[in-house]
Design an enzyme around this catalytic site. Structure first.
Site, PDB file in Angstrom:
ATOM      1  CG  ASP A   1      -8.214   4.332   5.578  1.00 33.57           C
ATOM      2  OD1 ASP A   1      -9.292   4.602   5.015  1.00 33.57           O
ATOM      3  OD2 ASP A   1      -7.184   4.002   4.953  1.00 33.57           O
TER       4      ASP A   1
ATOM      5  N   GLY B   1       0.841  -1.199   0.000  1.00 28.99           N
ATOM      6  CA  GLY B   1       0.000   0.000   0.000  1.00 28.99           C
ATOM      7  C   GLY B   1       0.863   1.232   0.000  1.00 28.99           C
TER       8      GLY B   1
ATOM      9  CG  ASN C   1       1.716   4.188   4.848  1.00 30.10           C
ATOM     10  OD1 ASN C   1       2.059   5.263   4.378  1.00 30.10           O
ATOM     11  ND2 ASN C   1       0.541   3.984   5.417  1.00 30.10           N
ATOM     12  N   GLY C   2       4.031   0.746   2.542  1.00 25.20           N
ATOM     13  CA  GLY C   2       5.000  -0.340   2.591  1.00 25.20           C
ATOM     14  C   GLY C   2       4.519  -1.611   1.943  1.00 25.20           C
TER      15      GLY C   2
HETATM   16  N1  LIG Z   1      -1.453  -8.943   9.642  1.00 22.04           N
HETATM   17  C1  LIG Z   1      -1.808  -9.253   8.403  1.00 22.04           C
HETATM   18  N2  LIG Z   1      -2.298 -10.471   8.125  1.00 22.04           N
HETATM   19  C2  LIG Z   1      -2.654 -10.789   6.858  1.00 22.04           C
HETATM   20  N3  LIG Z   1      -2.533  -9.967   5.799  1.00 22.04           N
HETATM   21  C3  LIG Z   1      -2.049  -8.736   6.001  1.00 22.04           C
HETATM   22  C4  LIG Z   1      -1.663  -8.314   7.308  1.00 22.04           C
HETATM   23  N4  LIG Z   1      -1.237  -7.048   7.217  1.00 22.04           N
HETATM   24  C5  LIG Z   1      -1.343  -6.678   5.932  1.00 22.04           C
HETATM   25  N5  LIG Z   1      -1.816  -7.676   5.179  1.00 22.04           N
HETATM   26  C6  LIG Z   1      -2.034  -7.666   3.702  1.00 22.04           C
HETATM   27  O1  LIG Z   1      -1.167  -6.744   3.112  1.00 22.04           O
HETATM   28  C7  LIG Z   1      -1.859  -5.730   2.387  1.00 22.04           C
HETATM   29  C8  LIG Z   1      -1.170  -4.382   2.505  1.00 22.04           C
HETATM   30  O2  LIG Z   1      -1.003  -4.052   3.859  1.00 22.04           O
HETATM   31  P1  LIG Z   1      -1.296  -2.609   4.446  1.00 22.04           P
HETATM   32  O3  LIG Z   1      -2.647  -2.250   4.001  1.00 22.04           O
HETATM   33  O4  LIG Z   1      -1.013  -2.604   5.889  1.00 22.04           O
HETATM   34  O5  LIG Z   1      -0.250  -1.718   3.724  1.00 22.04           O
HETATM   35  P2  LIG Z   1      -0.341  -0.157   3.661  1.00 22.04           P
HETATM   36  O6  LIG Z   1       0.880   0.302   2.982  1.00 22.04           O
HETATM   37  O7  LIG Z   1      -0.625   0.367   5.011  1.00 22.04           O
HETATM   38  O8  LIG Z   1      -1.633   0.069   2.748  1.00 22.04           O
HETATM   39  P3  LIG Z   1      -2.546   1.376   2.673  1.00 22.04           P
HETATM   40  O9  LIG Z   1      -2.239   2.009   1.351  1.00 22.04           O
HETATM   41  O10 LIG Z   1      -3.961   0.856   2.729  1.00 22.04           O
HETATM   42  O11 LIG Z   1      -2.218   2.224   3.822  1.00 22.04           O
HETATM   43  C9  LIG Z   1      -3.250  -5.763   2.978  1.00 22.04           C
HETATM   44  O12 LIG Z   1      -4.197  -5.327   2.064  1.00 22.04           O
HETATM   45  C10 LIG Z   1      -3.419  -7.234   3.319  1.00 22.04           C
HETATM   46  O13 LIG Z   1      -3.834  -7.952   2.175  1.00 22.04           O
END
Ligand SMILES: Nc1ncnc2c1ncn2[C@@H]1O[C@H](COP(=O)(O)OP(=O)(O)OP(=O)(O)O)[C@@H](O)[C@H]1O
Length: 331
Positions: A145, A36, A38-39
């Site tokens: 969110d 996403g 952030n990572g």
């Molecule tokens: N603890 C977890 N267990 C299972 N799947 C996970 C977990 N954490 C994240 N994911 C998977 O990884 C994907 C991306 O994670 P995350 O949404 O935390 O990233 P992000 O960079 O914060 O995204 P965003 O742009 O929504 O902020 C999630 O959509 C999910 O499919």
């Protein structure tokens, strides 16, 4: 969305083994779970089984998310976010890559869960979500969110869990991260100040999204509240809980537990009236059965009457023949 170059930068081949610089724990990459803004998140094998590992070039976002996960762990009885397992840096290609490891939450995302299992799950899952939100709000946080993509439903037991805590904000501050469809600011129905009503609005929009998986845009004319009310009234799965959804859209609930109470009330009321309707549907059938019973009774009565008449005729005939015989003897 995370810049593609960054995603590529952290694209690691399956089987790569990471060792944390400070805690020396080892993680083997099994597959990419997603990425996403952030990572990037990987499913990893650790010495304690599967876990989810998130790495990001942005150490500040890692620190913030770790702090939120730590705060979540203090929220008693709440299963909203994943539990935090490790925080470390990985020495890679001459740089330190910050990462954290959390519980791997295995299940389906909320939209596909409801698509497969049916809309009857909406009420149960929302009530679970509301009780977790209540605990989170009591600790002084607002989730921010909230959206179906951030919610996973686990199997055995079916439990709603949240996987992205990046938007969690301390009460009173400005919401950090939001998605338009679930943001009351976008619909012109409130501010982006972190308060419980902000999350409760999003819960209502999640229900709407479950009935409209493709979502919809805000109309440019007319007020958006009437647009949302109309959308609720057009879907049978939402009309059952319509008063609760509308109240949440208007920011009229003081707390998540108040919204949950009214939601459960609506659900039990709709179950009772469903049972009543089913009974009413069955009633004409009962009446039919009664009618049939009466007919067969009447038939039996008629048969009995017929038999009596038959006996009487036989007796009269025998009596007549006997009288004729006696008369014959006398003459
Ligand atoms: N603890 C977890 N267990 C299972 N799947 C996970 C977990 N954490 C994240 N994911 C998977 O990884 C994907 C991306 O994670 P995350 O949404 O935390 O990233 P992000 O960079 O914060 O995204 P965003 O742009 O929504 O902020 C999630 O959509 C999910 O499919």
């Amino acid at each position: 969305m995370m810049m593609n170059s960054l995603k590529n930068q952290y694209k690691l081949p399956i089987g790569t083994v990471l060792r944390g610089k400070w805690h020396q724990h080892q993680y083997k990459i099994i597959k990419e779970l997603g990425f996403g803004a952030n990572g990037i998140v990987y499913l990893v094998q650790s010495s304690n089984g599967y876990a989810a590992l998130k790495m990001s070039p942005n150490s500040l976002s890692i620190i913030t998310e770790v702090n939120v996960l730590k705060a979540f762990s203090k929220v008693q009885g709440s299963a909203l976010g994943p539990s935090l397992l490790d925080v470390d840096d990985w020495q890679w290609k001459g740089e330190l890559v910050p990462f954290y490891v959390m519980e791997y939450i295995h299940g389906r995302d909320l939209l596909s869960f409801v698509r497969v299992k049916g809309c009857s799950w909406i009420g149960v899952l929302l009530s679970q979500l509301l009780s977790d939100l209540q605990s989170l709000h009591e600790e002084g946080w607002v989730f921010g969110d909230l959206k179906p993509e951030n919610l996973i439903v686990t199997e055995n037991p079916n439990r709603i869990r949240c996987i992205d805590v990046g938007g969690t904000t301390i009460k009173g501050r400005a919401i950090k991260e939001f998605t338009e469809f679930f943001d009351r600011g976008y619909w012109g129905l409130g501010s982006r100040k972190a308060e419980p009503t902000y999350d409760l609005f999003a819960v209502s929009m999640i229900a709407i999204n479950l009935a409209y998986p493709k979502r919809f845009d805000k109309h440019h004319q007319g007020d958006s509240l009437s647009q949302l009310v109309q959308s609720i009234r057009q879907k049978q799965e939402l009309t059952k809980i319509e008063p609760v959804l509308i109240k949440a859209l208007q920011g009229q609930y003081k707390s998540a537990s108040e919204m949950r109470r009214e939601l459960l009330h609506c659900l039990s009321y709709s179950r009772i009236s469903k049972r009543k309707k089913e009974k009413q549907k069955k009633q004409p059938m009962n009446q039919k059965i009664n009618k049939n019973n009466t007919t067969s009774k009447q038939l039996r009565k008629r048969k009995k009457k017929g038999k009596k008449l038959e006996t009487l005729i036989i007796i009269l005939t025998v009596a007549l023949l006997y009288t004729l015989y006696i008369l014959g003897q006398l003459i």
